[in-house]
Scaffold this motif. Structure first.
Motif, PDB file in Angstrom:
ATOM      1  N   VAL A  45      14.927  41.693  24.905  1.00 52.26           N
ATOM      2  CA  VAL A  45      15.117  40.250  25.074  1.00 52.26           C
ATOM      3  C   VAL A  45      13.769  39.537  25.039  1.00 52.26           C
ATOM      4  CG1 VAL A  45      15.864  38.444  26.687  1.00 52.26           C
ATOM      5  CG2 VAL A  45      17.273  40.492  26.341  1.00 52.26           C
ATOM      6  N   PHE A  46      12.764  40.131  25.695  1.00 51.27           N
ATOM      7  CA  PHE A  46      11.422  39.538  25.713  1.00 51.27           C
ATOM      8  C   PHE A  46      10.877  39.373  24.291  1.00 51.27           C
ATOM      9  CE2 PHE A  46       6.831  40.535  25.540  1.00 51.27           C
ATOM     10  CZ  PHE A  46       6.339  39.363  26.112  1.00 51.27           C
ATOM     11  N   LEU A  47      10.996  40.426  23.469  1.00 50.81           N
ATOM     12  CA  LEU A  47      10.486  40.360  22.100  1.00 50.81           C
ATOM     13  C   LEU A  47      11.253  39.337  21.281  1.00 50.81           C
ATOM     14  CD1 LEU A  47       9.938  44.178  21.429  1.00 50.81           C
ATOM     15  CD2 LEU A  47       8.196  42.445  21.937  1.00 50.81           C
ATOM     16  N   SER A  48      12.562  39.277  21.494  1.00 50.74           N
ATOM     17  CA  SER A  48      13.380  38.309  20.772  1.00 50.74           C
ATOM     18  C   SER A  48      13.017  36.880  21.173  1.00 50.74           C
ATOM     19  CB  SER A  48      14.864  38.575  21.053  1.00 50.74           C
ATOM     20  OG  SER A  48      15.673  37.598  20.456  1.00 50.74           O
ATOM     21  N   GLU A  49      12.829  36.665  22.470  1.00 51.80           N
ATOM     22  CA  GLU A  49      12.443  35.333  22.951  1.00 51.80           C
ATOM     23  C   GLU A  49      11.124  34.885  22.320  1.00 51.80           C
ATOM     24  OE1 GLU A  49      13.482  33.017  25.249  1.00 51.80           O
ATOM     25  OE2 GLU A  49      15.436  33.923  25.622  1.00 51.80           O
ATOM     26  N   ARG A  50      10.172  35.794  22.264  1.00 57.60           N
ATOM     27  CA  ARG A  50       8.848  35.436  21.754  1.00 57.60           C
ATOM     28  C   ARG A  50       8.867  35.178  20.259  1.00 57.60           C
ATOM     29  NH1 ARG A  50       3.790  39.173  23.373  1.00 57.60           N
ATOM     30  NH2 ARG A  50       4.957  40.679  22.116  1.00 57.60           N
ATOM     31  N   GLU A  51       9.716  35.898  19.532  1.00 53.72           N
ATOM     32  CA  GLU A  51       9.756  35.757  18.075  1.00 53.72           C
ATOM     33  C   GLU A  51      10.493  34.506  17.622  1.00 53.72           C
ATOM     34  OE1 GLU A  51      11.371  39.293  16.436  1.00 53.72           O
ATOM     35  OE2 GLU A  51       9.670  40.566  16.958  1.00 53.72           O
ATOM     36  N   ASP A  80       3.829  33.777  27.288  1.00 52.06           N
ATOM     37  CA  ASP A  80       4.270  35.160  27.483  1.00 52.06           C
ATOM     38  C   ASP A  80       4.863  35.350  28.873  1.00 52.06           C
ATOM     39  OD1 ASP A  80       3.863  36.269  25.045  1.00 52.06           O
ATOM     40  OD2 ASP A  80       2.029  37.364  25.547  1.00 52.06           O
ATOM     41  N   PHE A  81       4.226  34.749  29.872  1.00 48.68           N
ATOM     42  CA  PHE A  81       4.729  34.836  31.244  1.00 48.68           C
ATOM     43  C   PHE A  81       6.106  34.175  31.346  1.00 48.68           C
ATOM     44  CE2 PHE A  81       4.460  33.121  35.758  1.00 48.68           C
ATOM     45  CZ  PHE A  81       4.833  34.323  36.332  1.00 48.68           C
ATOM     46  N   TYR A  82       6.265  33.046  30.691  1.00 47.61           N
ATOM     47  CA  TYR A  82       7.562  32.355  30.671  1.00 47.61           C
ATOM     48  C   TYR A  82       8.630  33.219  30.005  1.00 47.61           C
ATOM     49  CZ  TYR A  82      11.198  29.201  28.997  1.00 47.61           C
ATOM     50  OH  TYR A  82      12.407  28.643  28.698  1.00 47.61           O
ATOM     51  N   PHE A  83       8.288  33.844  28.866  1.00 49.96           N
ATOM     52  CA  PHE A  83       9.263  34.703  28.182  1.00 49.96           C
ATOM     53  C   PHE A  83       9.619  35.920  29.036  1.00 49.96           C
ATOM     54  CE2 PHE A  83       6.982  33.002  24.219  1.00 49.96           C
ATOM     55  CZ  PHE A  83       7.817  31.894  24.164  1.00 49.96           C
ATOM     56  N   GLN A  84       8.675  36.421  29.799  1.00 50.58           N
ATOM     57  CA  GLN A  84       8.959  37.531  30.710  1.00 50.58           C
ATOM     58  C   GLN A  84       9.985  37.115  31.757  1.00 50.58           C
ATOM     59  OE1 GLN A  84       5.073  38.519  32.211  1.00 50.58           O
ATOM     60  NE2 GLN A  84       4.737  40.142  30.711  1.00 50.58           N
ATOM     61  N   GLN A  85       9.820  35.904  32.290  1.00 52.32           N
ATOM     62  CA  GLN A  85      10.765  35.435  33.302  1.00 52.32           C
ATOM     63  C   GLN A  85      12.160  35.238  32.708  1.00 52.32           C
ATOM     64  OE1 GLN A  85       9.590  35.511  36.480  1.00 52.32           O
ATOM     65  NE2 GLN A  85       7.853  36.268  35.278  1.00 52.32           N
ATOM     66  N   CYS A  86      12.189  34.920  31.429  1.00 55.99           N
ATOM     67  CA  CYS A  86      13.486  34.756  30.744  1.00 55.99           C
ATOM     68  C   CYS A  86      14.153  36.103  30.464  1.00 55.99           C
ATOM     69  CB  CYS A  86      13.295  34.014  29.419  1.00 55.99           C
ATOM     70  SG  CYS A  86      12.783  32.303  29.601  1.00 55.99           S
ATOM     71  N   SER A  87      13.429  37.196  30.648  1.00 60.16           N
ATOM     72  CA  SER A  87      13.925  38.516  30.255  1.00 60.16           C
ATOM     73  C   SER A  87      14.225  39.416  31.447  1.00 60.16           C
ATOM     74  CB  SER A  87      12.913  39.200  29.340  1.00 60.16           C
ATOM     75  OG  SER A  87      12.573  38.368  28.254  1.00 60.16           O
ATOM     76  N   LEU A 146      27.958  20.708  42.987  1.00 56.57           N
ATOM     77  CA  LEU A 146      27.283  21.827  43.645  1.00 56.57           C
ATOM     78  C   LEU A 146      26.077  22.252  42.822  1.00 56.57           C
ATOM     79  CD1 LEU A 146      30.347  24.057  44.653  1.00 56.57           C
ATOM     80  CD2 LEU A 146      28.870  22.775  46.219  1.00 56.57           C
ATOM     81  N   PRO A 147      25.008  22.737  43.452  1.00 63.46           N
ATOM     82  CA  PRO A 147      23.863  23.240  42.688  1.00 63.46           C
ATOM     83  C   PRO A 147      24.214  24.513  41.947  1.00 63.46           C
ATOM     84  CG  PRO A 147      23.546  23.621  45.045  1.00 63.46           C
ATOM     85  CD  PRO A 147      24.766  22.762  44.910  1.00 63.46           C
ATOM     86  N   ALA A 148      23.788  24.596  40.706  1.00 62.83           N
ATOM     87  CA  ALA A 148      24.097  25.765  39.880  1.00 62.83           C
ATOM     88  C   ALA A 148      23.002  25.954  38.843  1.00 62.83           C
ATOM     89  CB  ALA A 148      25.451  25.596  39.184  1.00 62.83           C
ATOM     90  N   LYS A 149      22.910  27.164  38.315  1.00 64.79           N
ATOM     91  CA  LYS A 149      21.975  27.457  37.225  1.00 64.79           C
ATOM     92  C   LYS A 149      22.675  28.347  36.220  1.00 64.79           C
ATOM     93  CE  LYS A 149      18.225  27.423  34.856  1.00 64.79           C
ATOM     94  NZ  LYS A 149      19.039  27.547  33.619  1.00 64.79           N
ATOM     95  N   SER A 150      22.649  27.926  34.966  1.00 58.36           N
ATOM     96  CA  SER A 150      23.288  28.709  33.906  1.00 58.36           C
ATOM     97  C   SER A 150      22.225  29.367  33.043  1.00 58.36           C
ATOM     98  CB  SER A 150      24.178  27.813  33.040  1.00 58.36           C
ATOM     99  OG  SER A 150      23.377  26.890  32.318  1.00 58.36           O
ATOM    100  N   GLY A 151      22.663  30.328  32.245  1.00 63.45           N
ATOM    101  CA  GLY A 151      21.789  30.996  31.297  1.00 63.45           C
ATOM    102  C   GLY A 151      22.535  31.235  30.007  1.00 63.45           C
ATOM    103  N   VAL A 152      21.803  31.371  28.914  1.00 65.29           N
ATOM    104  CA  VAL A 152      22.454  31.550  27.617  1.00 65.29           C
ATOM    105  C   VAL A 152      23.079  32.940  27.476  1.00 65.29           C
ATOM    106  CG1 VAL A 152      21.061  29.835  26.431  1.00 65.29           C
ATOM    107  CG2 VAL A 152      20.239  32.195  26.593  1.00 65.29           C
TER     108      VAL A 152
END
Length: 327
Positions: A45-51, A80-87, A146-152
């Motif tokens: 996922v990290f590599l895909s996010e970065r690419e 890179d740090f942001y993409f890591q958090q996404c992964s 209500l507070p919520a957080k979604s992800g793709v």
């Protein structure tokens, strides 16, 4: 702009550390919030996010142009740090514990450890309520409240403050990038239960409010508590502890949950009661038996060892090592 807040937040997380140490710090915090449940890192996922991050890089450059980052921020390292958090990878169970930690004021309900300050929880929930669902956030706040957080990935983390945390996962997404069925669940959830932020908690009759306990008396609470101990149900023990019930409460015969768990040989319940609830090992029932006596009578050797060690520790802390009577 979508993701701009997350990128700026990443720039503020331990900027004095190198990239590896920053990631390690965040991972340890996430692990604490899951209470030891599953948490990992997905390199694919990290590599895909970065690419495929042209838009995120564009947002990063725009933010840097407008001086939104701390001085001397390395944009490439930050991204890179942001993409890591996404992964970071979790299960529905571990995400639910994270949501419950937010609902519980920053205290992990599994470990009882204070992870986040009350101010940090309040601010995070405020952000989740206002912008946690991408461009659908405004409508979600109106409909669900209500507070919520979604992800793709199709995940949604929903928080009912001071009540519970919920994790949903269903991959089909709507045009906003949110789980279609997850949104539907949230809508039906608040249509049935009185959890919308602006629901009238006194005069609305068409919704249920699980927080209000009309019929349960103290006697039925004690019965349920001891029944949970009899069955080795740690979840029931944890629920009553979070409700603020006195975990040393006894029945008509003076038998407590620790008595019952010791007699039945439920090590997990015994450990929860003495380690998390700090109940007294000296409580006697009407026949004069303490939990240790029950463990010995029914030959639960492991429970005997645990209780003897606990009693010794209590005596040491009270300065009465070697005494056989309660302090």
């Amino acid at each position: 702009m979508v993701n701009s807040g997350a990128i700026v937040t990443c720039s503020l997380l331990k900027p004095e550390l190198n990239l590896a140490d920053r990631f390690d710090y965040c991972t340890k915090m996430y692990k604490k919030m899951t209470g030891g449940e599953y948490l990992s890192f997905n390199n694919a996922v990290f590599l895909s996010e970065r690419e495929t991050a042209d838009r995120n890089f564009a947002i990063g450059y725009y933010l840097r142009e407008n001086k939104c980052f701390p001085q001397d921020t390395n944009l490439m390292e930050l991204m890179d740090f942001y993409f890591q958090q996404c992964s970071v990878e979790v299960t529905s169970d571990s995400a639910a514990v994270i949501a419950a930690t937010f609902a519980n004021g920053g205290v992990c309900p599994i470990t009882g450890e204070k992870i986040l300050s009350s101010d940090a929880v309040r601010n995070t929930l405020s952000l989740m309520h206002s912008c946690g669902m991408y461009d659908y956030s405004g409508q979600f706040a109106f409909e669900v409240g209500l507070p919520a957080k979604s992800g793709v990935s199709g995940a949604i983390m929903l928080v009912v403050p001071n009540v519970m945390g919920i994790s949903l996962w269903s991959p089909p997404l709507d045009p906003f990038g949110n789980s279609c069925r997850g949104i539907q669940f949230c809508q039906e959830f608040v249509s049935k239960f009185n959890f919308h932020r602006y629901d009238d908690i006194r005069h609305i009759n068409r919704k249920k409010d699980p927080r209000r306990r009309h019929t349960e008396s103290k006697a039925s609470d004690v019965v349920n508590l001891l029944f949970g101990a009899f069955n080795g149900d740690v979840t029931a023990m944890r629920r009553y502890a979070l409700l603020g019930m006195d975990m040393e409460t006894g029945d008509y015969d003076g038998r407590t949950a620790l008595h019952v768990a010791a007699a039945e040989g439920h090590e997990n319940v015994v450990r929860f009661l003495i380690e998390k609830c700090k109940v007294s090992p000296y409580v006697k029932d009407r026949w004069g038996f303490m939990p240790l006596d029950d463990a010995r009578r029914f030959e639960h050797v492991r429970i005997v060892d645990i209780l003897e060690s606990y009693i010794e520790r209590v005596q040491q802390e009270s300065g009465q090592l070697g005494e056989t009577t309660p302090p």
